[in-house]
Design a protein around this motif. Sequence first.
Motif, mmCIF file in Angstrom:
data_model
loop_
_atom_site.group_PDB
_atom_site.id
_atom_site.type_symbol
_atom_site.label_atom_id
_atom_site.label_comp_id
_atom_site.label_asym_id
_atom_site.label_seq_id
_atom_site.Cartn_x
_atom_site.Cartn_y
_atom_site.Cartn_z
ATOM 1 N N ILE A 10 15.609 -12.802 17.428
ATOM 2 C CA ILE A 10 14.665 -12.583 16.372
ATOM 3 C C ILE A 10 15.087 -11.213 15.953
ATOM 4 N N ILE A 11 15.427 -11.140 14.655
ATOM 5 C CA ILE A 11 16.006 -9.957 13.978
ATOM 6 C C ILE A 11 14.794 -9.675 13.033
ATOM 7 N N LYS A 12 14.444 -8.505 12.931
ATOM 8 C CA LYS A 12 13.300 -8.136 11.935
ATOM 9 C C LYS A 12 14.136 -7.324 10.969
ATOM 10 N N LYS A 13 13.912 -7.397 9.540
ATOM 11 C CA LYS A 13 14.327 -6.634 8.382
ATOM 12 C C LYS A 13 13.801 -5.342 8.784
ATOM 13 N N ARG A 14 12.361 -5.154 8.838
ATOM 14 C CA ARG A 14 11.729 -4.187 9.018
ATOM 15 C C ARG A 14 10.577 -4.141 9.924
ATOM 16 N N THR A 15 10.572 -3.133 10.883
ATOM 17 C CA THR A 15 9.493 -3.172 11.845
ATOM 18 C C THR A 15 8.475 -2.047 11.659
ATOM 19 N N LYS A 16 8.852 -1.085 10.732
ATOM 20 C CA LYS A 16 7.716 -0.232 10.512
ATOM 21 C C LYS A 16 6.619 -0.737 9.495
ATOM 22 N N LYS A 17 5.275 -0.479 9.618
ATOM 23 C CA LYS A 17 4.148 -1.023 8.823
ATOM 24 C C LYS A 17 4.441 -0.290 7.655
ATOM 25 N N PHE A 18 3.970 -0.893 6.308
ATOM 26 C CA PHE A 18 3.854 -0.340 5.215
ATOM 27 C C PHE A 18 2.672 0.525 5.262
ATOM 28 N N VAL A 19 2.496 2.014 4.914
ATOM 29 C CA VAL A 19 1.357 2.553 4.719
ATOM 30 C C VAL A 19 1.082 2.723 3.302
ATOM 31 N N ARG A 20 -0.248 3.012 3.173
ATOM 32 C CA ARG A 20 -0.897 3.150 1.971
ATOM 33 C C ARG A 20 -0.521 4.572 1.356
ATOM 34 N N HIS A 21 -0.467 4.599 0.043
ATOM 35 C CA HIS A 21 0.038 5.746 -0.610
ATOM 36 C C HIS A 21 -1.122 6.792 -0.529
ATOM 37 N N GLN A 22 -0.709 8.024 -0.026
ATOM 38 C CA GLN A 22 -1.511 9.129 0.079
ATOM 39 C C GLN A 22 -2.522 8.914 1.381
ATOM 40 N N SER A 23 -2.339 8.049 2.107
ATOM 41 C CA SER A 23 -3.258 7.837 3.213
ATOM 42 C C SER A 23 -3.010 8.934 4.389
ATOM 43 N N ASP A 24 -1.839 9.765 4.482
ATOM 44 C CA ASP A 24 -1.848 10.847 4.904
ATOM 45 C C ASP A 24 -2.431 12.278 4.516
ATOM 46 N N ARG A 25 -2.869 12.090 3.141
ATOM 47 C CA ARG A 25 -3.469 13.410 2.741
ATOM 48 C C ARG A 25 -4.783 13.339 2.590
ATOM 49 N N TYR A 26 -5.663 12.046 2.788
ATOM 50 C CA TYR A 26 -6.938 11.920 2.708
ATOM 51 C C TYR A 26 -7.344 11.161 3.977
ATOM 52 N N LYS A 27 -8.517 11.664 4.669
ATOM 53 C CA LYS A 27 -8.916 11.002 5.801
ATOM 54 C C LYS A 27 -9.454 9.760 5.535
ATOM 55 N N LYS A 28 -10.251 9.538 4.356
ATOM 56 C CA LYS A 28 -11.062 8.595 3.826
ATOM 57 C C LYS A 28 -10.319 7.212 3.762
ATOM 58 N N LEU A 29 -9.014 7.444 3.474
ATOM 59 C CA LEU A 29 -8.072 6.304 3.157
ATOM 60 C C LEU A 29 -7.344 5.982 4.372
ATOM 61 N N ASP A 30 -7.533 4.554 4.834
ATOM 62 C CA ASP A 30 -6.966 3.840 6.019
ATOM 63 C C ASP A 30 -5.453 3.809 5.638
ATOM 64 N N PRO A 31 -4.626 3.809 6.752
ATOM 65 C CA PRO A 31 -2.949 3.567 6.427
ATOM 66 C C PRO A 31 -2.777 2.250 6.310
ATOM 67 N N ASN A 32 -3.873 1.194 6.070
ATOM 68 C CA ASN A 32 -3.642 -0.165 5.979
ATOM 69 C C ASN A 32 -3.060 -0.447 4.478
ATOM 70 N N TRP A 33 -2.216 -1.131 4.219
ATOM 71 C CA TRP A 33 -1.484 -1.169 2.890
ATOM 72 C C TRP A 33 -2.310 -1.595 1.790
ATOM 73 N N ARG A 34 -2.628 -1.143 0.619
ATOM 74 C CA ARG A 34 -3.191 -1.660 -0.449
ATOM 75 C C ARG A 34 -2.163 -1.196 -1.812
ATOM 76 N N LYS A 35 -2.016 -2.225 -2.625
ATOM 77 C CA LYS A 35 -1.166 -2.073 -3.589
ATOM 78 C C LYS A 35 -1.600 -0.977 -4.661
ATOM 79 N N PRO A 36 -0.854 -0.144 -5.025
ATOM 80 C CA PRO A 36 -1.229 0.841 -6.045
ATOM 81 C C PRO A 36 -1.370 0.269 -7.451
ATOM 82 N N LYS A 37 -2.701 0.733 -8.091
ATOM 83 C CA LYS A 37 -2.855 0.111 -9.566
ATOM 84 C C LYS A 37 -2.874 0.977 -10.504
ATOM 85 N N GLY A 38 -2.753 2.265 -10.282
ATOM 86 C CA GLY A 38 -2.989 3.419 -11.087
ATOM 87 C C GLY A 38 -1.714 3.235 -12.344
#
Length: 133
Positions: A10-38
């Motif tokens: 079993i070979i995975k192309k990517r094993t790291k999770k996709f993190v949400r944009h600016q989730s490292d900057r704000y505590k209120k944003l979970d790292p769960n992926w959300r597509k940026p819409k701005g």
Amino acid sequence: MPSPLVRRDIIKKRTKKFVRHQSDRYKKLDPNWRKPKGIDNRVRRRFKGQIPMPKIGYGSCAKTRHLMPNGFKKFLVHNVRDLELLLMHNRVFAAEIAHNVSQKKRIAIVERADQLDVKVTNRTARLRTAENE
């Protein structure tokens, strides 16, 4: 116990999770992926050096998709009748007893799985033996 029909690596192309944009900057944003819409968002516009967005190219190989490390695919079983479906597919699928199945039915499912030569991934879950009682 049956062995898997074909044993593939079993070979995975990517094993790291996709993190949400600016989730490292704000505590209120979970790292769960959300597509940026701005309208001016750098990640959505795919500027160089930004975090990657999920896309179809990261998909797994179709032959190894949904495979467990033991080489089987999971099949959720709620009763003995569900187990009969795996009669002809016991080298591809392994049964997994659902979490809300009682102890009495679990024993019946495991016994029938042994007769049909079907692998059960959680065969010892929630089974009490006579010595423990």
